[in-house]
Design a protein around this motif. Sequence first.
Motif, PDB file in Angstrom:
ATOM      1  N   ARG A   1      94.039  59.249   3.843  1.00 46.13           N
ATOM      2  CA  ARG A   1      93.235  58.685   2.772  1.00 46.13           C
ATOM      3  C   ARG A   1      92.243  57.715   3.366  1.00 46.13           C
ATOM      4  NH1 ARG A   1      95.009  53.658   0.564  1.00 46.13           N
ATOM      5  NH2 ARG A   1      97.053  53.046   1.293  1.00 46.13           N
ATOM      6  N   PRO A   2      91.190  57.416   2.648  1.00 54.13           N
ATOM      7  CA  PRO A   2      90.151  56.542   3.185  1.00 54.13           C
ATOM      8  C   PRO A   2      90.685  55.148   3.507  1.00 54.13           C
ATOM      9  CG  PRO A   2      89.419  57.616   1.164  1.00 54.13           C
ATOM     10  CD  PRO A   2      90.877  57.898   1.310  1.00 54.13           C
ATOM     11  N   ILE A   3      90.112  54.558   4.531  1.00 54.39           N
ATOM     12  CA  ILE A   3      90.447  53.196   4.920  1.00 54.39           C
ATOM     13  C   ILE A   3      89.285  52.318   4.500  1.00 54.39           C
ATOM     14  CG2 ILE A   3      90.878  51.619   6.847  1.00 54.39           C
ATOM     15  CD1 ILE A   3      91.990  54.049   8.376  1.00 54.39           C
ATOM     16  N   GLY A   4      89.563  51.325   3.676  1.00 55.03           N
ATOM     17  CA  GLY A   4      88.526  50.388   3.256  1.00 55.03           C
ATOM     18  C   GLY A   4      88.311  49.323   4.317  1.00 55.03           C
ATOM     19  N   THR A   5      87.811  48.189   3.917  1.00 54.11           N
ATOM     20  CA  THR A   5      87.554  47.078   4.828  1.00 54.11           C
ATOM     21  C   THR A   5      88.879  46.428   5.208  1.00 54.11           C
ATOM     22  OG1 THR A   5      85.444  46.766   3.718  1.00 54.11           O
ATOM     23  CG2 THR A   5      86.243  44.934   5.085  1.00 54.11           C
ATOM     24  N   VAL A   6      89.116  46.298   6.504  1.00 56.36           N
ATOM     25  CA  VAL A   6      90.398  45.830   7.035  1.00 56.36           C
ATOM     26  C   VAL A   6      90.818  44.487   6.445  1.00 56.36           C
ATOM     27  CG1 VAL A   6      91.595  45.095   9.142  1.00 56.36           C
ATOM     28  CG2 VAL A   6      90.174  47.143   9.157  1.00 56.36           C
ATOM     29  N   ASP A   7      89.886  43.576   6.237  1.00 58.63           N
ATOM     30  CA  ASP A   7      90.219  42.244   5.712  1.00 58.63           C
ATOM     31  C   ASP A   7      90.875  42.280   4.337  1.00 58.63           C
ATOM     32  OD1 ASP A   7      89.193  40.786   7.908  1.00 58.63           O
ATOM     33  OD2 ASP A   7      87.169  41.041   7.118  1.00 58.63           O
TER      34      ASP A   7
ATOM     35  N   ASN B   1      99.157  44.296   3.703  1.00 58.03           N
ATOM     36  CA  ASN B   1      99.978  44.254   4.913  1.00 58.03           C
ATOM     37  C   ASN B   1     100.745  45.562   5.085  1.00 58.03           C
ATOM     38  OD1 ASN B   1      99.080  41.681   5.418  1.00 58.03           O
ATOM     39  ND2 ASN B   1     100.828  40.705   4.446  1.00 58.03           N
ATOM     40  N   GLU B   2     101.151  46.182   3.981  1.00 53.07           N
ATOM     41  CA  GLU B   2     101.863  47.451   4.059  1.00 53.07           C
ATOM     42  C   GLU B   2     100.967  48.535   4.658  1.00 53.07           C
ATOM     43  OE1 GLU B   2     103.843  44.769   1.362  1.00 53.07           O
ATOM     44  OE2 GLU B   2     101.758  45.429   1.372  1.00 53.07           O
ATOM     45  N   SER B   3      99.699  48.560   4.266  1.00 52.41           N
ATOM     46  CA  SER B   3      98.777  49.545   4.835  1.00 52.41           C
ATOM     47  C   SER B   3      98.455  49.222   6.286  1.00 52.41           C
ATOM     48  CB  SER B   3      97.495  49.646   4.011  1.00 52.41           C
ATOM     49  OG  SER B   3      97.777  50.333   2.815  1.00 52.41           O
ATOM     50  N   LEU B   4      98.329  47.939   6.606  1.00 49.64           N
ATOM     51  CA  LEU B   4      98.127  47.570   8.014  1.00 49.64           C
ATOM     52  C   LEU B   4      99.320  48.003   8.855  1.00 49.64           C
ATOM     53  CD1 LEU B   4      96.529  44.009   7.806  1.00 49.64           C
ATOM     54  CD2 LEU B   4      95.429  46.120   8.573  1.00 49.64           C
ATOM     55  N   SER B   5     100.502  47.849   8.313  1.00 48.74           N
ATOM     56  CA  SER B   5     101.710  48.269   9.021  1.00 48.74           C
ATOM     57  C   SER B   5     101.719  49.786   9.210  1.00 48.74           C
ATOM     58  CB  SER B   5     102.943  47.816   8.234  1.00 48.74           C
ATOM     59  OG  SER B   5     104.105  48.172   8.903  1.00 48.74           O
ATOM     60  N   GLU B   6     101.319  50.508   8.165  1.00 46.32           N
ATOM     61  CA  GLU B   6     101.237  51.970   8.252  1.00 46.32           C
ATOM     62  C   GLU B   6     100.206  52.386   9.303  1.00 46.32           C
ATOM     63  OE1 GLU B   6     100.088  55.745   5.398  1.00 46.32           O
ATOM     64  OE2 GLU B   6     100.769  53.893   4.444  1.00 46.32           O
ATOM     65  N   LEU B   7      99.082  51.683   9.350  1.00 47.78           N
ATOM     66  CA  LEU B   7      98.068  51.973  10.365  1.00 47.78           C
ATOM     67  C   LEU B   7      98.598  51.700  11.766  1.00 47.78           C
ATOM     68  CD1 LEU B   7      94.749  50.595   8.832  1.00 47.78           C
ATOM     69  CD2 LEU B   7      95.191  52.941   9.549  1.00 47.78           C
TER      70      LEU B   7
END
Length: 168
Positions: free
Chosen positions: A55-61, A65-71
């Motif tokens: 799925r698309p990744i928006g702006t990291v900021d 945290n769950e999506s950052l962990s998945e990344l």
Amino acid sequence: VVSAIECVASALVHIHERGVAHNDIKPSNIVLGRSETLIIDFDAASEVGAHGGRRPIGTVDYLSNESLSELSDNCQLVGQNCILDDHFAFVVTCYEMLAGTLPWTRYCGKITPAMCKSLIEERCKLSEKCLADNSIPPELAATFFQVFTSRVAPPCPVEFARQIKASY
């Protein structure tokens, strides 16, 4: 600012009810007009549950945290958390609109697993420091801190907008 937050919350719930996740909610994607507030830039938007993999990744900021962990684990977002990510991004956007700054250091650079892990750690440290700032009412500061450190799920945008309105 509070009325703009209420408008964004309503618009966000509206698009979610129609099965669309924005995937990049942030202040620069909000246009404040004299009589209306608009969410713009639907380039990263996706149909909820229909992306079947990446799925698309928006702006990291503004990623949860769950999506950052998945990344950091997969180097891609494949989960179904896009509405919760929009809710998290909305909470971050509200903080930025009320305090005039992000609660953590703005990130510029390539997305790597190590970067994702360090961002999560930095958020937990900086959130506590930023939320000690007197520009945010204490009851809101507690909610911001809990969401930023993943102690609670981000609230529904309309409910959070009501909490903000009651605090100001």
